[in-house]
Write an enzyme that holds these catalytic residues in place. Structure first.
Site, PDB file in Angstrom:
ATOM      1  N   SER A 123       0.833  -1.203   0.000  1.00 23.56           N
ATOM      2  CA  SER A 123       0.000   0.000   0.000  1.00 23.56           C
ATOM      3  C   SER A 123       0.865   1.249   0.000  1.00 23.56           C
ATOM      4  CB  SER A 123      -0.852  -0.026   1.268  1.00 23.56           C
ATOM      5  OG  SER A 123      -1.386   1.241   1.526  1.00 23.56           O
ATOM      6  N   TYR A 148      -2.089  -1.529  10.761  1.00 21.43           N
ATOM      7  CA  TYR A 148      -2.312  -1.975   9.378  1.00 21.43           C
ATOM      8  C   TYR A 148      -1.121  -1.578   8.503  1.00 21.43           C
ATOM      9  CZ  TYR A 148      -3.807  -1.982   4.555  1.00 21.43           C
ATOM     10  OH  TYR A 148      -3.841  -2.182   3.196  1.00 21.43           O
ATOM     11  N   LYS A 152       1.994  -3.919   6.664  1.00 22.51           N
ATOM     12  CA  LYS A 152       2.384  -3.930   5.239  1.00 22.51           C
ATOM     13  C   LYS A 152       3.890  -3.663   5.114  1.00 22.51           C
ATOM     14  CE  LYS A 152      -1.537  -4.804   3.313  1.00 22.51           C
ATOM     15  NZ  LYS A 152      -1.747  -6.098   2.690  1.00 22.51           N
TER      16      LYS A 152
END
Ligand code: NAD
Ligand code: UDP
Length: 343
Positions: A123, A148, A152
């Site tokens: 992302s 989150y 990643k």
């Protein structure tokens, strides 16, 4: 055969469709924690082709070993994971378990089975807050602000390290890290699209649920940013363009002479503000989106968009669809399926 983890989800289902359209055989592994098999049935309907679906969890290593023994898997596209930023702050244990531990289980199973090609869903959030847009792949990862985003960044680092350690072995890991910007839109058939559970966190699904009458009004989080109209600017990418970016990455990996650890942004390279997206949705679809201006959302950046030259040059891929296509296709999906995949 391509193993697609999380293939029943939003981006996964659109990518499975493009793979089938390109004559790949596809095996989907999904635990259906945030998806329904209906999406895959519709993918079969649109493509006129069959896929194989296995319900299972990426953290079930024994199950993964069975899968790799049972099917002739040549490469893996790894979408499975949890993706809600706010929820990740509440439930870090679960997020690190699924996103980080799950990815490790998958790579171990791949290595045991001698499967070496892996495409990973990363992302733009890994660029962090420090970097000015446009974000280039050559920039270092920045400071992530929630579990989150950190998950990643961690998986990117883990895959980079495993690639380096395996480079001179008989089975080097060939990895592509794809950093998505803001995926929106739906397949033009109106049969598959984004189906968030509960109240959406992201702008586009929020707008479309206001349009369909499921939510009363949109809150615009801040109109005092240093942008053209004061609202936040993002790089929206049509999910079908994004899906095609995965095919481009996969095809490049199949032609690689040596294993790589490559990073590509998947974005349009253009910034669009909240107000611009709302007005485009209203204008293109002839619907009104009631909105109010609300305070800034904690952790939000003013502006985020991609540098797109590397993907254009090395993957021979760039986005084709416009904001008009994105809002029109979102509305076709939402108005045909006001409750998503639920009847
Ligand atoms: P999604 O929730 O629609 O898809 C994820 C899929 O993974 C779901 O079908 C879910 O059921 C499945 N899944 C979750 N945990 C699993 C587990 N333990 N085992 C097996 N399957 C599991 O989300 P999406 O928007 O399609 O995102 C796909 C990937 O792209 C995710 O990794 C996400 O973090 C990443 N990503 C998404 C965005 C975005 O804005 N949508 C942006 C950047 C990156
Ligand atoms: N946004 C908004 N109202 C909402 C959801 C989002 O104004 O209900 C804004 C948000 O502040 C940001 C943009 O829309 O400027 C995109 O937000 P989203 O959550 O979709 O993506 P991200 O911020 O993760 O890039």
């Amino acid at each position: 055969m391509i193993l697609v983890t999380g293939g029943a989800g939003y981006i996964g289902s659109h990518t499975v469709l493009e793979l089938l359209n390109d004559n790949y055989k596809v095996l989907v592994l999904d635990n259906l924690s945030n998806a329904s098999v209906e999406s895959l049935q519709r993918v079969e309907q649109i493509s006129g082709r069959k896929l194989t679906f296995v319900q299972g969890d990426i953290r079930d290593e024994a199950g993964l070993h069975e899968l790799f023994s049972a099917y002739p898997i040549e490469a893996v596209i790894h979408f499975a994971g949890l993706k809600a930023v706010g929820e990740s702050v509440e439930k870090p244990t679960e997020y690190y378990d699924v996103n980080v531990n799950g990815s490790l289980c998958l790579v171990r199973a791949m290595q045991k089975a001698g499967v070496s090609k892996l495409v990973f869903s990363s992302s733009a959030t890994v660029y962090g807050e420090e970097a000015p847009a446009p974000y280039k792949e050559s920039m270092p990862r920045g400071t992530t602000t929630n579990p989150y985003g950190t998950s990643k960044a961690m998986v990117e680092q883990i895959l980079t390290d495993i690639h380096a350690a395996s480079k001179n072995t008989a089975n080097p890991l060939d990895v592509t890290l794809l950093r998505y910007f803001n995926p929106i839109g739906a397949h033009e058939s109106g049969l598959i699209g984004e189906d968030p559970q509960g109240i959406p966190n992201n702008l586009m699904p929020y707008i479309s649920q206001v349009a369909v009458g499921r939510l009363p009004e949109l809150s615009v989080f801040g109109d005092d940013y240093e942008t053209s109209d004061g609202s936040g600017v993002r790089d929206y990418i049509h999910v079908v363009d994004l899906a095609k970016g995965h095919l481009a990455a996969l095809n490049k990996m199949f032609s690689n002479k040596e294993a790589e650890c490559a990073i590509y942004n998947l974005g349009s390279g253009k910034g669009t503000s909240v107000f611009e997206l709302v007005h485009a949705f209203e204008h293109e679809n002839g619907v009104k989106i009631p909105y109010k201006v609300a305070p800034r959302r904690a952790g939000d950046l003013a502006t985020c968009y991609a540098a797109v030259d590397k993907a254009a040059k090395e993957l021979n891929w760039r986005t084709e669809k416009t904001i008009k296509d994105m809002v029109r296709d979102t509305w076709r999906w939402q108005s045909n399926n006001p409750n998503g995949y639920k009847k």
